[in-house]
Design an enzyme around this catalytic site. Structure first.
Site, PDB file in Angstrom:
ATOM      1  CB  SER A 151      53.960  31.084  38.206  1.00 50.12           C
ATOM      2  OG  SER A 151      53.180  29.936  38.035  1.00 50.12           O
ATOM      3  CE  LYS A 154      53.169  29.137  41.276  1.00 48.81           C
ATOM      4  NZ  LYS A 154      51.961  29.783  41.847  1.00 48.81           N
ATOM      5  CE  LYS A 164      50.451  27.408  37.714  1.00 49.84           C
ATOM      6  NZ  LYS A 164      49.457  27.728  38.772  1.00 49.84           N
ATOM      7  CG  ASP A 178      50.165  25.926  41.845  1.00 47.94           C
ATOM      8  OD1 ASP A 178      49.391  25.199  42.503  1.00 47.94           O
ATOM      9  OD2 ASP A 178      49.810  26.998  41.333  1.00 47.94           O
ATOM     10  CD  GLU A 182      50.472  27.918  44.857  1.00 44.26           C
ATOM     11  OE1 GLU A 182      49.548  28.719  44.602  1.00 44.26           O
ATOM     12  OE2 GLU A 182      51.629  28.058  44.409  1.00 44.26           O
ATOM     13  CG  ASP A 195      46.106  29.486  45.065  1.00 46.17           C
ATOM     14  OD1 ASP A 195      45.358  30.434  45.318  1.00 46.17           O
ATOM     15  OD2 ASP A 195      46.523  29.259  43.914  1.00 46.17           O
ATOM     16  CE  LYS A 226      46.829  32.675  42.577  1.00 44.77           C
ATOM     17  NZ  LYS A 226      46.404  31.481  41.826  1.00 44.77           N
ATOM     18  N   GLY A 260      49.084  35.649  41.496  1.00 43.78           N
ATOM     19  CA  GLY A 260      48.478  36.386  40.402  1.00 43.78           C
ATOM     20  C   GLY A 260      47.611  35.491  39.543  1.00 43.78           C
TER      21      GLY A 260
END
Length: 362
Positions: free
Chosen positions: A131, A156, A158, A183, A208, A233, A257, A285
């Site tokens: 990520s 992934k 952001k 995400d 996400e 998520d 998670k 995570g």
């Protein structure tokens, strides 16, 4: 039973930016249980601020100290702990810290590695993805290439409202065929459906949590519009909500998670729900140290977890971790340790370096 806690402040290897802020230092709370010569550990995954979810370090520690410690005095099984802690509403991250402490303890009593103790079908390894936080696009492209060279199986990135195209377009131009996801960390609203439709052209594995942190209804409406699969998520806080989300078509993928859903017991139930609904699951995570990371990798080593997760080696976020053994990644695969329990313990010298407070809870 003796239960100690340590508050640590660990500098990040580099700033980690999402739609709700930048993390420069990780404020960590670690628990150490000592009983009959067995030491067990767990990590509280909350942060200083309640931006990812409603809990933060202060609220979670309050719940643990004043309520949950009483429930683990007799070292119940993790399943029993889940049952007897139900009278406390919410506070999943606080509960997870105590539940995973019990999992480490009981797997050590059973002399089994945690990944075998918790999984009906242990695969024996975790597929690793990475990520990447929001950064200058040239820096992001360089980090993606470095990640691919290291063997990560999924990238992934952001994104945030208004910047999705400027982030994703150059990535796809440079890397047209890589497994890519994005995400949003709940940065969009129901008014942004037209904006989100632009994401379809980037051929993502999934998008996400684009909408509200506690929503599944609007996500189900968005899922009917987008060809990109929705991954939930923050919205998935229990097996019951996961079941409802799949039933109404709010997602095809879930990011589990363990700390967010109350621990490993619920994580397993949610993974089974995803599988039964022909969906997909992976393990996320929260910038954990090697203690929390050990639980994530153990859970990700289940056959029910079919997508690569955010389960990178320790070196990903910290120049120096607080554990005595570090995970290694080969060809995008990380294997949990075969020692009983999580397989790691605290490195005392590093603990001393980053410790800001310690105390005894029982």
């Amino acid at each position: 039973m003796n239960l100690k806690y340590y508050r640590l402040k660990i500098p990040m290897k580099s700033p980690f930016t999402t739609s709700f802020g930048t993390t420069l230092d990780k404020d960590v709370i670690i628990f150490e249980l000592n009983h009959d010569g067995i030491k067990a550990f767990s990590e509280l995954i909350t942060s200083e601020d309640p931006f990812y979810g409603p809990e933060d370090n202060t609220t979670a520690f309050h719940i643990i100290k004043n309520y949950l410690v009483k429930l683990i005095q007799n070292l119940p099984s993790p399943e029993k702990f889940n049952e007897i802690s139900n009278f406390i509403r919410g506070n999943n991250m606080a509960k997870a810290a105590m539940e995973m402490l019990l999992y480490d303890y009981h797997s050590k009593v059973a002399e089994k590695p945690l990944f075998e103790f918790i999984n009906e079908k242990p695969r024996g390894y975790a597929n690793a993805g990475i990520s990447l936080g929001i950064d200058k696009i040239n820096v992001t492209l360089e980090k993606i290439q470095q990640s691919l060279d290291k063997g990560y199986k999924r990238i992934k990135v952001k994104i945030r409202k208004g910047g999705e195209v400027s982030i994703l377009a150059p990535i796809r131009d440079h890397f047209p065929d890589i497994p890519l996801s994005a995400d949003a960390n709940s940065d969009y609203t129901v008014k942004d459906f037209k904006t989100l439709e632009k994401i379809d052209k980037f051929d993502l594995i999934y998008l996400e949590q684009p909408l509200y942190h506690d929503d599944i209804i609007y996500h189900s409406k968005l899922a009917k519009i987008l060809s990109t699969p929705i991954c939930l998520d923050e919205s998935i806080t229990s097996p019951e909500i996961a079941e409802n989300a799949f039933e109404i078509g709010a997602c095809r993928v879930v990011n589990i998670k363990p700390g967010r859903v109350g621990g490993l017991y619920n994580s397993n139930l949610i993974a089974k729900i995803a599988s039964n609904n022909k969906g997909h699951a992976w393990i996320g995570g929260m910038l954990e140290t090697g203690i929390g990371r050990s639980f994530n990798i153990a859970m990700a080593s289940s056959e029910l977890i079919d997508y690569p997760g955010d389960t990178s080696p320790n070196e990903r976020y910290f120049s120096q971790d607080i554990v005595d053994r570090l995970f290694e990644m080969n060809d995008g695969i990380i294997k949990p340790f075969n020692s009983p329990g999580i397989g790691v313990k605290i490195n005392e010298s590093v603990l001393t370096q980053f410790k800001v407070e310690e105390g005894v809870l029982s």
